[in-house]
Design a protein around this motif. Structure first.
Motif, mmCIF file in Angstrom:
data_model
loop_
_atom_site.group_PDB
_atom_site.id
_atom_site.type_symbol
_atom_site.label_atom_id
_atom_site.label_comp_id
_atom_site.label_asym_id
_atom_site.label_seq_id
_atom_site.Cartn_x
_atom_site.Cartn_y
_atom_site.Cartn_z
ATOM 1 N N LYS A 1 -0.855 -39.846 -36.889
ATOM 2 C CA LYS A 1 -1.799 -40.966 -36.864
ATOM 3 C C LYS A 1 -3.033 -40.686 -37.723
ATOM 4 O O LYS A 1 -3.731 -41.608 -38.115
ATOM 5 C CB LYS A 1 -2.213 -41.253 -35.429
ATOM 6 C CG LYS A 1 -1.040 -41.627 -34.541
ATOM 7 C CD LYS A 1 -1.392 -42.773 -33.651
ATOM 8 C CE LYS A 1 -0.309 -43.084 -32.657
ATOM 9 N NZ LYS A 1 0.838 -43.749 -33.184
ATOM 10 N N ASP A 2 -3.311 -39.429 -38.012
ATOM 11 C CA ASP A 2 -4.526 -39.071 -38.739
ATOM 12 C C ASP A 2 -4.270 -38.728 -40.207
ATOM 13 O O ASP A 2 -5.116 -38.141 -40.863
ATOM 14 C CB ASP A 2 -5.218 -37.897 -38.046
ATOM 15 C CG ASP A 2 -4.321 -36.671 -37.927
ATOM 16 O OD1 ASP A 2 -3.112 -36.764 -38.238
ATOM 17 O OD2 ASP A 2 -4.823 -35.618 -37.511
ATOM 18 N N ASP A 3 -3.125 -39.115 -40.731
ATOM 19 C CA ASP A 3 -2.775 -38.849 -42.120
ATOM 20 C C ASP A 3 -3.149 -40.078 -42.957
ATOM 21 O O ASP A 3 -2.586 -41.156 -42.760
ATOM 22 C CB ASP A 3 -1.283 -38.548 -42.225
ATOM 23 C CG ASP A 3 -0.847 -38.105 -43.601
ATOM 24 O OD1 ASP A 3 -1.445 -38.564 -44.602
ATOM 25 O OD2 ASP A 3 0.098 -37.302 -43.685
ATOM 26 N N TYR B 1 0.829 -47.794 -43.344
ATOM 27 C CA TYR B 1 1.986 -47.898 -42.451
ATOM 28 C C TYR B 1 1.529 -48.245 -41.036
ATOM 29 O O TYR B 1 2.123 -49.109 -40.382
ATOM 30 C CB TYR B 1 2.796 -46.591 -42.433
ATOM 31 C CG TYR B 1 3.760 -46.534 -41.278
ATOM 32 C CD1 TYR B 1 4.952 -47.249 -41.325
ATOM 33 C CD2 TYR B 1 3.462 -45.812 -40.120
ATOM 34 C CE1 TYR B 1 5.829 -47.237 -40.243
ATOM 35 C CE2 TYR B 1 4.329 -45.798 -39.054
ATOM 36 C CZ TYR B 1 5.510 -46.509 -39.117
ATOM 37 O OH TYR B 1 6.365 -46.509 -38.047
ATOM 38 N N HIS B 2 0.499 -47.601 -40.548
ATOM 39 C CA HIS B 2 0.029 -47.860 -39.182
ATOM 40 C C HIS B 2 -0.534 -49.281 -39.035
ATOM 41 O O HIS B 2 -0.338 -49.912 -37.996
ATOM 42 C CB HIS B 2 -0.980 -46.796 -38.746
ATOM 43 C CG HIS B 2 -0.344 -45.463 -38.499
ATOM 44 N ND1 HIS B 2 0.579 -45.245 -37.492
ATOM 45 C CD2 HIS B 2 -0.474 -44.281 -39.143
ATOM 46 C CE1 HIS B 2 0.986 -43.988 -37.513
ATOM 47 N NE2 HIS B 2 0.362 -43.382 -38.510
ATOM 48 N N VAL B 3 -1.194 -49.781 -40.067
ATOM 49 C CA VAL B 3 -1.657 -51.179 -40.049
ATOM 50 C C VAL B 3 -0.444 -52.096 -39.977
ATOM 51 O O VAL B 3 -0.393 -53.033 -39.179
ATOM 52 C CB VAL B 3 -2.528 -51.495 -41.286
ATOM 53 C CG1 VAL B 3 -2.789 -52.999 -41.405
ATOM 54 C CG2 VAL B 3 -3.842 -50.725 -41.218
ATOM 55 N N TRP B 4 0.554 -51.806 -40.823
ATOM 56 C CA TRP B 4 1.793 -52.592 -40.818
ATOM 57 C C TRP B 4 2.438 -52.561 -39.431
ATOM 58 O O TRP B 4 2.848 -53.598 -38.900
ATOM 59 C CB TRP B 4 2.762 -52.029 -41.869
ATOM 60 C CG TRP B 4 4.123 -52.628 -41.813
ATOM 61 C CD1 TRP B 4 4.539 -53.770 -42.424
ATOM 62 C CD2 TRP B 4 5.255 -52.131 -41.088
ATOM 63 N NE1 TRP B 4 5.863 -54.015 -42.127
ATOM 64 C CE2 TRP B 4 6.322 -53.019 -41.308
ATOM 65 C CE3 TRP B 4 5.464 -51.018 -40.277
ATOM 66 C CZ2 TRP B 4 7.583 -52.822 -40.737
ATOM 67 C CZ3 TRP B 4 6.716 -50.825 -39.715
ATOM 68 C CH2 TRP B 4 7.760 -51.714 -39.951
ATOM 69 N N HIS B 5 2.531 -51.382 -38.844
ATOM 70 C CA HIS B 5 3.155 -51.206 -37.532
ATOM 71 C C HIS B 5 2.461 -52.085 -36.490
ATOM 72 O O HIS B 5 3.120 -52.793 -35.711
ATOM 73 C CB HIS B 5 3.101 -49.729 -37.140
ATOM 74 C CG HIS B 5 3.955 -49.352 -35.984
ATOM 75 N ND1 HIS B 5 3.569 -49.530 -34.681
ATOM 76 C CD2 HIS B 5 5.189 -48.791 -35.941
ATOM 77 C CE1 HIS B 5 4.519 -49.099 -33.880
ATOM 78 N NE2 HIS B 5 5.518 -48.641 -34.612
ATOM 79 N N SER B 6 1.156 -52.061 -36.482
ATOM 80 C CA SER B 6 0.398 -52.887 -35.530
ATOM 81 C C SER B 6 0.647 -54.371 -35.765
ATOM 82 O O SER B 6 0.817 -55.136 -34.809
ATOM 83 C CB SER B 6 -1.099 -52.610 -35.648
ATOM 84 O OG SER B 6 -1.385 -51.301 -35.263
ATOM 85 N N HIS B 7 0.668 -54.754 -37.029
ATOM 86 C CA HIS B 7 0.862 -56.167 -37.346
ATOM 87 C C HIS B 7 2.261 -56.656 -36.965
ATOM 88 O O HIS B 7 2.400 -57.683 -36.322
ATOM 89 C CB HIS B 7 0.605 -56.432 -38.835
ATOM 90 C CG HIS B 7 -0.831 -56.595 -39.163
ATOM 91 N ND1 HIS B 7 -1.637 -55.532 -39.486
ATOM 92 C CD2 HIS B 7 -1.621 -57.697 -39.203
ATOM 93 C CE1 HIS B 7 -2.854 -55.968 -39.724
ATOM 94 N NE2 HIS B 7 -2.879 -57.273 -39.557
ATOM 95 N N ILE B 8 3.266 -55.928 -37.390
ATOM 96 C CA ILE B 8 4.630 -56.438 -37.174
ATOM 97 C C ILE B 8 4.978 -56.508 -35.693
ATOM 98 O O ILE B 8 5.630 -57.441 -35.255
ATOM 99 C CB ILE B 8 5.693 -55.656 -37.975
ATOM 100 C CG1 ILE B 8 6.993 -56.475 -37.995
ATOM 101 C CG2 ILE B 8 5.931 -54.262 -37.404
ATOM 102 C CD1 ILE B 8 7.817 -56.315 -39.200
ATOM 103 N N PHE B 9 4.500 -55.547 -34.911
ATOM 104 C CA PHE B 9 4.836 -55.571 -33.492
ATOM 105 C C PHE B 9 3.877 -56.442 -32.695
ATOM 106 O O PHE B 9 4.009 -56.560 -31.474
ATOM 107 C CB PHE B 9 4.969 -54.151 -32.944
ATOM 108 C CG PHE B 9 6.112 -53.439 -33.606
ATOM 109 C CD1 PHE B 9 7.408 -53.927 -33.493
ATOM 110 C CD2 PHE B 9 5.895 -52.328 -34.393
ATOM 111 C CE1 PHE B 9 8.462 -53.307 -34.144
ATOM 112 C CE2 PHE B 9 6.946 -51.695 -35.049
ATOM 113 C CZ PHE B 9 8.235 -52.194 -34.925
ATOM 114 N N GLY B 10 2.971 -57.099 -33.396
ATOM 115 C CA GLY B 10 2.119 -58.108 -32.781
ATOM 116 C C GLY B 10 2.643 -59.519 -32.986
ATOM 117 O O GLY B 10 2.112 -60.477 -32.424
#
Length: 136
Positions: A69-71, A77-86
């Motif tokens: 998460k801190d890379d 990718y983490h922004v994408w992950h939050s968006h798609i699973f929202g």
């Protein structure tokens, strides 16, 4: 997940993270603040990766490897992950995590008996498994 040697597990997980970093770079080039590969709209790539990305928690549960998460290379990718699973239409298609853990646990502890599981354990392609000779 099916690999039984720790070195092979780590190597495969590192390859996965490397691929996610490449995806993250593509998001930065092609995406925007809305977080999908096509900017404000979902693409086939988003839909193709989503079912796998949803299940990455399994690696942490069974192998102790989590997507960092801190890379900074994985920030997009983490922004994408939050968006798609929202997205409601995506959320409705996701399996229950507890039920999935029970199912996938057979692969994690090498008790799964299928052509694909046997092929992965042996390090060959599934089409190389002979149904007459190989057991499940």
């Amino acid at each position: 997940l099916v690999k039984t040697d720790e070195e092979g597990q780590k190597e495969s997980f590192d390859q996965l993270v490397s691929g996610l970093k490449a995806f993250s770079r593509e998001l930065e080039k092609n995406g925007d603040a809305r977080g999908f590969l096509g900017g404000g709209r979902l693409t086939n790539t988003d839909f193709s990766l989503a079912p796998w990305a949803y299940r990455y928690y399994i690696f942490e549960k069974y192998r102790g490897y989590g997507i960092p998460k801190d890379d900074d290379e994985l920030a997009a990718y983490h922004v994408w992950h939050s968006h798609i699973f929202g997205v409601d239409s995506v959320k409705r298609t996701l399996p229950d995590k507890e039920r999935y853990q029970v199912h996938i646990g057979k692969y994690a502890d090498s008790s799964a008996r299928s052509k694909v599981a046997n092929a992965v354990r042996r390090g060959v392609s599934a089409h190389e498994i002979d149904d007459e000779k190989d057991t499940y």
